[in-house]
Structure formats: structure tokens, C-alpha cells
Design a protein around this motif. Structure first.
Motif, PDB file in Angstrom:
ATOM      1  N   GLU A 160      30.063  47.206  48.416  1.00  0.00           N
ATOM      2  CA  GLU A 160      29.183  46.044  49.286  1.00  0.00           C
ATOM      3  C   GLU A 160      29.401  44.711  48.290  1.00  0.00           C
ATOM      4  O   GLU A 160      29.280  43.631  49.052  1.00  0.00           O
ATOM      5  CB  GLU A 160      27.826  46.395  49.501  1.00  0.00           C
ATOM      6  CG  GLU A 160      27.806  47.524  50.372  1.00  0.00           C
ATOM      7  CD  GLU A 160      26.323  47.530  50.830  1.00  0.00           C
ATOM      8  OE1 GLU A 160      25.335  47.080  50.307  1.00  0.00           O
ATOM      9  OE2 GLU A 160      26.234  48.403  52.075  1.00  0.00           O
ATOM     10  N   HIS A 161      29.731  44.902  47.219  1.00  0.00           N
ATOM     11  CA  HIS A 161      30.079  43.730  46.350  1.00  0.00           C
ATOM     12  C   HIS A 161      31.122  44.078  45.471  1.00  0.00           C
ATOM     13  O   HIS A 161      31.279  45.238  45.097  1.00  0.00           O
ATOM     14  CB  HIS A 161      28.906  43.372  45.661  1.00  0.00           C
ATOM     15  CG  HIS A 161      27.754  42.913  46.409  1.00  0.00           C
ATOM     16  ND1 HIS A 161      26.504  43.713  46.645  1.00  0.00           N
ATOM     17  CD2 HIS A 161      27.305  41.864  46.978  1.00  0.00           C
ATOM     18  CE1 HIS A 161      25.768  43.349  47.358  1.00  0.00           C
ATOM     19  NE2 HIS A 161      26.218  41.942  47.581  1.00  0.00           N
ATOM     20  N   ILE A 162      31.977  43.136  45.270  1.00  0.00           N
ATOM     21  CA  ILE A 162      33.108  43.107  44.324  1.00  0.00           C
ATOM     22  C   ILE A 162      33.052  41.983  43.255  1.00  0.00           C
ATOM     23  O   ILE A 162      32.856  40.885  43.451  1.00  0.00           O
ATOM     24  CB  ILE A 162      34.427  43.079  45.032  1.00  0.00           C
ATOM     25  CG1 ILE A 162      34.707  43.857  46.225  1.00  0.00           C
ATOM     26  CG2 ILE A 162      35.773  43.098  44.032  1.00  0.00           C
ATOM     27  CD1 ILE A 162      34.921  45.198  45.991  1.00  0.00           C
ATOM     28  N   GLY A 163      32.960  42.526  41.849  1.00  0.00           N
ATOM     29  CA  GLY A 163      33.211  41.389  40.822  1.00  0.00           C
ATOM     30  C   GLY A 163      34.641  41.391  40.400  1.00  0.00           C
ATOM     31  O   GLY A 163      35.552  42.172  40.306  1.00  0.00           O
ATOM     32  N   LEU A 164      35.133  40.313  40.201  1.00  0.00           N
ATOM     33  CA  LEU A 164      36.407  39.977  39.759  1.00  0.00           C
ATOM     34  C   LEU A 164      36.536  38.727  38.703  1.00  0.00           C
ATOM     35  O   LEU A 164      35.733  37.817  39.145  1.00  0.00           O
ATOM     36  CB  LEU A 164      37.401  39.796  41.011  1.00  0.00           C
ATOM     37  CG  LEU A 164      38.865  39.885  40.832  1.00  0.00           C
ATOM     38  CD1 LEU A 164      39.320  41.425  40.398  1.00  0.00           C
ATOM     39  CD2 LEU A 164      39.256  39.545  42.211  1.00  0.00           C
ATOM     40  N   GLN A 165      37.280  38.891  38.017  1.00  0.00           N
ATOM     41  CA  GLN A 165      37.709  37.544  37.047  1.00  0.00           C
ATOM     42  C   GLN A 165      38.628  36.789  37.783  1.00  0.00           C
ATOM     43  O   GLN A 165      39.670  37.262  37.887  1.00  0.00           O
ATOM     44  CB  GLN A 165      37.873  37.871  35.591  1.00  0.00           C
ATOM     45  CG  GLN A 165      37.730  36.846  34.650  1.00  0.00           C
ATOM     46  CD  GLN A 165      37.943  37.162  33.195  1.00  0.00           C
ATOM     47  OE1 GLN A 165      38.995  37.263  33.063  1.00  0.00           O
ATOM     48  NE2 GLN A 165      36.900  37.088  32.477  1.00  0.00           N
ATOM     49  N   ILE A 166      38.435  35.635  38.312  1.00  0.00           N
ATOM     50  CA  ILE A 166      39.510  34.697  38.810  1.00  0.00           C
ATOM     51  C   ILE A 166      39.677  33.466  38.083  1.00  0.00           C
ATOM     52  O   ILE A 166      38.570  32.773  37.842  1.00  0.00           O
ATOM     53  CB  ILE A 166      38.994  34.370  40.207  1.00  0.00           C
ATOM     54  CG1 ILE A 166      39.201  35.653  40.946  1.00  0.00           C
ATOM     55  CG2 ILE A 166      39.907  33.424  40.932  1.00  0.00           C
ATOM     56  CD1 ILE A 166      39.255  35.681  42.809  1.00  0.00           C
ATOM     57  N   ASP A 167      40.774  33.001  37.412  1.00  0.00           N
ATOM     58  CA  ASP A 167      41.030  31.876  36.881  1.00  0.00           C
ATOM     59  C   ASP A 167      40.065  31.692  35.505  1.00  0.00           C
ATOM     60  O   ASP A 167      39.443  30.923  35.328  1.00  0.00           O
ATOM     61  CB  ASP A 167      40.787  30.658  37.371  1.00  0.00           C
ATOM     62  CG  ASP A 167      41.868  30.825  38.762  1.00  0.00           C
ATOM     63  OD1 ASP A 167      42.978  31.414  38.579  1.00  0.00           O
ATOM     64  OD2 ASP A 167      41.411  30.358  39.932  1.00  0.00           O
ATOM     65  N   THR A 172      31.542  36.995  42.007  1.00  0.00           N
ATOM     66  CA  THR A 172      30.945  38.313  42.830  1.00  0.00           C
ATOM     67  C   THR A 172      31.356  37.876  44.162  1.00  0.00           C
ATOM     68  O   THR A 172      31.106  36.982  44.578  1.00  0.00           O
ATOM     69  CB  THR A 172      29.539  38.377  42.420  1.00  0.00           C
ATOM     70  OG1 THR A 172      29.447  38.799  40.851  1.00  0.00           O
ATOM     71  CG2 THR A 172      29.284  39.883  43.076  1.00  0.00           C
ATOM     72  N   PHE A 173      31.862  38.807  45.017  1.00  0.00           N
ATOM     73  CA  PHE A 173      32.188  38.626  46.521  1.00  0.00           C
ATOM     74  C   PHE A 173      31.169  39.753  47.185  1.00  0.00           C
ATOM     75  O   PHE A 173      31.187  40.831  46.532  1.00  0.00           O
ATOM     76  CB  PHE A 173      33.705  38.974  46.685  1.00  0.00           C
ATOM     77  CG  PHE A 173      34.636  37.753  46.011  1.00  0.00           C
ATOM     78  CD1 PHE A 173      34.800  36.608  46.392  1.00  0.00           C
ATOM     79  CD2 PHE A 173      35.122  38.227  44.671  1.00  0.00           C
ATOM     80  CE1 PHE A 173      35.614  35.671  45.917  1.00  0.00           C
ATOM     81  CE2 PHE A 173      36.113  37.214  44.067  1.00  0.00           C
ATOM     82  CZ  PHE A 173      36.220  36.074  44.645  1.00  0.00           C
ATOM     83  N   GLU A 187      41.511  37.155  51.603  1.00  0.00           N
ATOM     84  CA  GLU A 187      41.454  36.103  50.201  1.00  0.00           C
ATOM     85  C   GLU A 187      41.992  36.701  49.211  1.00  0.00           C
ATOM     86  O   GLU A 187      42.776  36.268  48.464  1.00  0.00           O
ATOM     87  CB  GLU A 187      40.043  35.798  50.287  1.00  0.00           C
ATOM     88  CG  GLU A 187      39.930  34.866  48.992  1.00  0.00           C
ATOM     89  CD  GLU A 187      38.215  34.327  48.984  1.00  0.00           C
ATOM     90  OE1 GLU A 187      37.452  34.677  49.778  1.00  0.00           O
ATOM     91  OE2 GLU A 187      38.076  33.626  47.790  1.00  0.00           O
ATOM     92  N   LEU A 188      41.478  37.890  48.956  1.00  0.00           N
ATOM     93  CA  LEU A 188      42.014  38.500  47.592  1.00  0.00           C
ATOM     94  C   LEU A 188      43.546  38.908  47.831  1.00  0.00           C
ATOM     95  O   LEU A 188      44.318  38.809  46.837  1.00  0.00           O
ATOM     96  CB  LEU A 188      41.168  39.879  47.315  1.00  0.00           C
ATOM     97  CG  LEU A 188      39.771  39.383  46.970  1.00  0.00           C
ATOM     98  CD1 LEU A 188      39.092  40.663  46.530  1.00  0.00           C
ATOM     99  CD2 LEU A 188      39.616  38.465  45.619  1.00  0.00           C
TER     100      LEU A 188
END
Ligand code: ZN
Length: 362
Positions: A160-167, A172-173, A187-188
Motif C-alpha cells: 500500500e506504500h512504497i519507499g524509494l530513494q530518488i535523486d 514514500t509513495f 511514474e516508476l
């Protein structure tokens, strides 16, 4: 927040609405018939991936890669009825080289080597005696491949949520609703496709898989043909086994030597496993961000007879001089209507997308 049942307007959704509208208007205005003498070329190569029964899941961002067995059989019948020659890649090569354009031709190709091709497409093709090609990514058959687009789908589907390091920033999405899942996938997916190197992209996908407990290798075992299964196809004279690299990278994002090794090594691995040396190549992903002038030159140096992209288009006599950059027509699961196939094979849709240029080989 999107009300239940409302149609979300993701970029992909919007784009497919526009494409569908274009195909419909080309068909219903009769423009595809009027344009045909100018744009239909001499033949076409079709791209397919999966052929399998429809699944009930509502979140299927990769559905464009699959058509149903029922639609597939209808396409075969349409092609047979329309009087085009259904030919192998060797025959495409011969006709282009010898400028033998007396009859229009269509060649069916399947990328990646999915088991459902053996299960659902092969019986229909065999019954109708239709030649076809399967481009094998050898790491998939070896059960070591990374079908990263399916990893991304699984991570988003199951959470239900995704954590990701972007730039360099932790983000958190939310992906609770169907609409959020679809938007996040788009988007991803495109963010990953824009990573400067293939290694960058894979590192992110591996992190996601580890973090959200998705078994990357399981997709190969579940979905891709083993070497034993591929051997069944390879033994049939109707089937051409083509190369599709080892790891299925976006070749243009690899250093030159690595790109060359991917193309060359996959041919040797297939030869060792199936005792046939592939003479035809399909560039993974295959758009202009994945395969360009450098890759076309390497494929030529390696001595492939033909190499196909996923750049959309039909074949013209000029492609004789661009055998390492052949366009294809994708049978997209989002457009499973025979009238779309008619419009695509008429060359009119791709002519409009390509600004009426016959060759896109740069
Ligand atoms: Zn592929």
C-alpha cells in the motif's frame, strides 16, 4: 483521491486513448485504405510477447504485452484470408536482399521466450503451418534473468506504500487504490527507463525486490521456457530461434564492449544449448533509447542477417540497406481488435507516427 469507478487519467491511459482514437478514425474514415498504396510497403514483421488467457486482476500494467489465444487465432485467420505470405525471418531477409516484392509478406516474432507461446500460440501456428521466430534472452531460460517490469508490478500490487530513494532523497509513495497503483507504476516505470545506465536501473529494482520480498528469479521459472521446452520449438522447421541478448539490457546504456558481449555471447549460449546458431537478433526493449546506430553497427559486425527493433513501422524496399534496424508492428494487448490489426498492417498509422518517413535507422 479518485472516486470509485472513475476513469483515472494516467499518462499511459491518456496516450492509449489517443492511439486508439487514431486507429479508429483511420479505420472508420477509410483513410487507411486511401493511404495504403503510399504507405503499406512490401511487408511487415509483427512483435508479440505473451499469448495467454485473460486474467481477472484489475491491476495489470503489463497487459499490453499479452494477447489472448482467441484473438491470436483470429489474427492468424485474418492474415491467411488477406492473402499475404506468412514467412520466416530467413525469407524476409531473402526477399529484401533480392528485392522480391511480388507478394506482400508478414513474419511473426515473439520476444523473450515465454512458456505461453509454446502452450497457446504454437498449437495454432503449427496447425496453420505458419513459420515464426522466438527471440530468446538466455538468462531467462537459465532462470537467472531479471524481468524487472514484473518485479515493479508485483511490488506495487502487493503493497500500500512504497519507499524509494530518488535523486538522493527518501520518498514514500502511496499505492493503495487501483488508480494509485496504475499511476505509480507509470511514474516508476518511466523513471527507471530514464536511469542513465542499465546497472543503475537494476540496482533500484533489486533493492525494491529485497525490501518488499519479491523473488526476482521466480518470474523466469514461472513464465519463461526452459531449455528443454525451447528444444521442442527449435526442433520444428517452422521455428526460427533468434538471439535477444543474455541479460535483456537496454544495450545503448551499456559500454560498447559490454553491449557487444551481450549480443555475441547470447548467440553462443543458444548454440551450445540448442545446437542452432541464431542468425537473427532482437534488441531488448528495442526503442531508440535502447538500440541506435552503435548497436546496429555491432550487430552488422557480428554477422547477423537481420536485427529487429520495436520502432513502429512496416517494411519498405529501402530496408534492404538497413537490415540491422528493421521496424516492427506490435500486437498490443490494449488494442485487441482485428480492425486495428488491419490499420496497422496497412502502414497508415505508423506512417503518420513516423511523419511518412520510410526508414528510421539513425
Ligand atoms: Zn524482450
Amino acid at each position: 483521491m479518485v472516486p470509485p469507478g472513475s476513469k483515472e487519467t494516467s499518462v499511459t491511459g491518456l496516450r492509449s486513448t489517443i492511439i486508439r482514437g487514431g486507429l479508429e478514425s483511420l479505420y472508420f474514415t477509410g483513410a487507411h485504405l486511401a493511404l495504403r498504396p503510399f504507405v503499406e510497403g512490401v511487408g511487415a514483421i509483427l512483435t508479440l510477447h505473451h499469448v495467454r488467457p485473460p486474467r481477472p486482476d484489475r491491476f495489470q500494467p503489463n497487459r499490453l504485452l499479452e494477447v489472448t489465444p482467441r484473438f491470436f487465432v483470429r489474427v492468424i485467420k485474418l492474415l491467411r484470408r488477406s492473402g499475404v505470405d506468412l514467412v520466416s525471418l530467413d525469407e524476409v531477409y531473402r526477399r529484401l536482399r533480392e528485392r522480391d516484392f511480388r507478394r506482400r509478406f508478414v513474419c511473426l516474432t515473439f520476444d523473450d521466450g515465454y512458456r505461453d507461446v509454446l502452450q497457446f500460440a504454437y498449437p495454432a501456428l503449427k496447425e496453420a503451418a505458419v513459420p515464426f521466430a522466438v527471440y530468446v534472452a538466455t538468462s531467462f531460460a537459465d532462470r537467472l534473468g531479471e524481468l524487472w517490469w514484473l518485479v515493479l508490478e508485483a511490488v506495487i500490487a502487493r503493497n500500500e506504500h512504497i519507499g524509494l530513494q530518488i535523486d538522493g532523497r527518501n520518498r514514500t509513495f502511496s499505492c493503495r487504490t487501483l488508480a494509485e497503483k496504475r499511476a505509480l507504476y507509470d511514474e516508476l516505470y518511466w523513471w527507471l527507463r530514464r536511469r542513465p545506465t542499465d546497472a543503475d536501473m537494476r540496482a533500484v529494482v533489486r533493492d525494491l525486490a529485497a525490501c518488499y520480498r519479491v523473488d526476482i528469479a521466480a518470474f523466469c521459472k514461472d513464465l519463461c521456457m526452459s531449455w528443454e521446452e525451447l528444444a521442442v520449438l527449435a526442433a520444428d522447421p517452422l521455428v526460427t530461434i533468434g538471439a535477444h541478448t543474455v541479460h535483456h539490457p537496454m544495450l545503448a546504456k551499456l559500454p560498447t564492449e559490454a553491449a557487444r558481449a551481450e549480443m555475441d555471447l547470447s548467440r553462443s549460449v543458444i548454440e551450445a544449448a540448442l545446437a542452432v546458431r541464431p542468425q537473427h537478433l532482437s534488441y531488448p526493449v528495442g526503442d531508440r533509447t535502447s538500440a541506435g546506430a552503435r548497436e546496429f553497427a555491432i550487430a552488422a559486425e557480428l554477422g547477423f542477417k537481420t536485427a529487429v527493433t520495436t520502432r513502429p513501422g512496416v517494411l519498405f524496399p529501402e530496408h534492404r540497406d538497413h537490415l540491422m534496424a528493421l521496424p516492427r508492428i506490435s500486437l498490443n494487448g490494449d488494442y485487441q481488435r482485428l480492425r486495428y490489426v488491419r490499420v496497422l498492417l496497412s502502414g497508415s498509422a505508423t506512417a503518420m507516427w513516423n511523419g511518412f518517413r520510410h526508414v528510421e535507422a539513425a
